[in-house]
Motif scaffolding. Structure first.
Motif, PDB file in Angstrom:
ATOM      1  N   MET A  36      -0.409   9.587  -1.136  1.00 36.01           N
ATOM      2  CA  MET A  36       0.079   9.676   0.241  1.00 36.01           C
ATOM      3  C   MET A  36       1.203  10.689   0.353  1.00 36.01           C
ATOM      4  O   MET A  36       2.025  10.814  -0.544  1.00 36.01           O
ATOM      5  N   ALA A  37       1.209  11.378   1.472  1.00 35.47           N
ATOM      6  CA  ALA A  37       2.299  12.267   1.856  1.00 35.47           C
ATOM      7  C   ALA A  37       2.291  12.306   3.380  1.00 35.47           C
ATOM      8  O   ALA A  37       1.217  12.311   3.991  1.00 35.47           O
ATOM      9  N   TRP A  38       3.447  12.305   3.973  1.00 37.81           N
ATOM     10  CA  TRP A  38       3.520  12.305   5.425  1.00 37.81           C
ATOM     11  C   TRP A  38       2.903  13.601   5.950  1.00 37.81           C
ATOM     12  O   TRP A  38       3.455  14.685   5.785  1.00 37.81           O
ATOM     13  N   LEU A  92       0.828  -1.215   0.000  1.00 37.27           N
ATOM     14  CA  LEU A  92       0.000   0.000   0.000  1.00 37.27           C
ATOM     15  C   LEU A  92       0.858   1.258   0.000  1.00 37.27           C
ATOM     16  O   LEU A  92       0.533   2.231  -0.694  1.00 37.27           O
ATOM     17  N   LEU A  93       1.927   1.250   0.774  1.00 35.63           N
ATOM     18  CA  LEU A  93       2.819   2.418   0.798  1.00 35.63           C
ATOM     19  C   LEU A  93       3.434   2.652  -0.578  1.00 35.63           C
ATOM     20  O   LEU A  93       3.487   3.788  -1.054  1.00 35.63           O
ATOM     21  N   ALA A  94       3.875   1.585  -1.222  1.00 37.08           N
ATOM     22  CA  ALA A  94       4.464   1.732  -2.556  1.00 37.08           C
ATOM     23  C   ALA A  94       3.436   2.272  -3.546  1.00 37.08           C
ATOM     24  O   ALA A  94       3.705   3.247  -4.267  1.00 37.08           O
ATOM     25  N   LEU A  95       2.261   1.651  -3.592  1.00 35.31           N
ATOM     26  CA  LEU A  95       1.217   2.110  -4.512  1.00 35.31           C
ATOM     27  C   LEU A  95       0.781   3.539  -4.188  1.00 35.31           C
ATOM     28  O   LEU A  95       0.592   4.364  -5.087  1.00 35.31           O
ATOM     29  N   GLY A  96       0.605   3.822  -2.904  1.00 35.60           N
ATOM     30  CA  GLY A  96       0.129   5.138  -2.487  1.00 35.60           C
ATOM     31  C   GLY A  96       1.106   6.255  -2.787  1.00 35.60           C
ATOM     32  O   GLY A  96       0.715   7.320  -3.276  1.00 35.60           O
ATOM     33  N   PHE A  97       2.388   6.034  -2.517  1.00 35.48           N
ATOM     34  CA  PHE A  97       3.376   7.074  -2.799  1.00 35.48           C
ATOM     35  C   PHE A  97       3.617   7.212  -4.301  1.00 35.48           C
ATOM     36  O   PHE A  97       3.698   8.327  -4.812  1.00 35.48           O
TER      37      PHE A  97
END
Length: 174
Positions: free
Chosen positions: A48-50, A38-43
């Motif tokens: 996604m952004a922190w 999910l982190l890979a797809l989202g970024f």
């Protein structure tokens, strides 16, 4: 009448079955591949952004998200659509159908929650994220016979995205 009775029975069993240590360990195993995916797809998809946000609106969202979407969607797309979990019984086709319907369910929500939400719901990167969550939750349900690990994983993904990674929300403005 028999199909409705079987469905009702499956829903109740999924709610009443509390996973043992192996079931909760299965949750950790699914999370171990799901969260990096999910982190890979989202970024990569710009979803996604922190942006950590901890306030009353996020607390409210976390409480509501436990019921909708986590419990509601897991009951529908896992307990209602997947077959009774049975050891050794292949269910790949059912997982694919359940996941496809789960993905297709998300774009119409843009009509309900408005244009800012529709932009996300129609984004192919978001839909890819939805698909991998669907697969992970289906695998959890089929391996544990309980809806609760899937509910917890689904809830965690939604809340973490919105509280830590700038995910939009129909309940939180802006």
């Amino acid at each position: 009448m028999g199909n409705a009775s079987a469905l009702t029975g499956r829903l109740w069993r999924s709610l009443r079955t509390w996973p043992g240590a192996k079931g909760w360990a299965r949750l950790a195993i699914e999370a171990a591949w799901l969260i990096p995916a999910l982190l890979a797809l989202g970024f990569l998809g710009g979803l996604m952004a922190w942006q950590p946000r901890f306030d009353a609106e996020i607390a409210r969202l976390a409480a509501l998200a436990l019921v909708v979407p986590a419990l509601g969607e897991e009951l529908l797309f896992r307990a209602a659509l997947l077959p009774d979990p049975r050891p050794g019984k292949p269910a790949a086709a059912a997982v694919l159908v359940s996941t496809a319907l789960f993905v297709l369910w998300h774009p119409p929500q843009g009509l309900i929650f408005g244009p800012h939400w529709a932009t996300v719901m129609l984004n192919p990167w978001f839909l890819a994220c939805v698909a991998v969550v669907g697969v992970a939750c289906a695998r959890l349900y089929l391996r544990t016979g309980s809806i609760w690990p899937s509910v917890l994983l689904h809830w965690f993904v939604v809340v973490a995205w919105k509280a830590l990674l700038g995910g939009p929300s129909p309940w939180v403005s802006g």
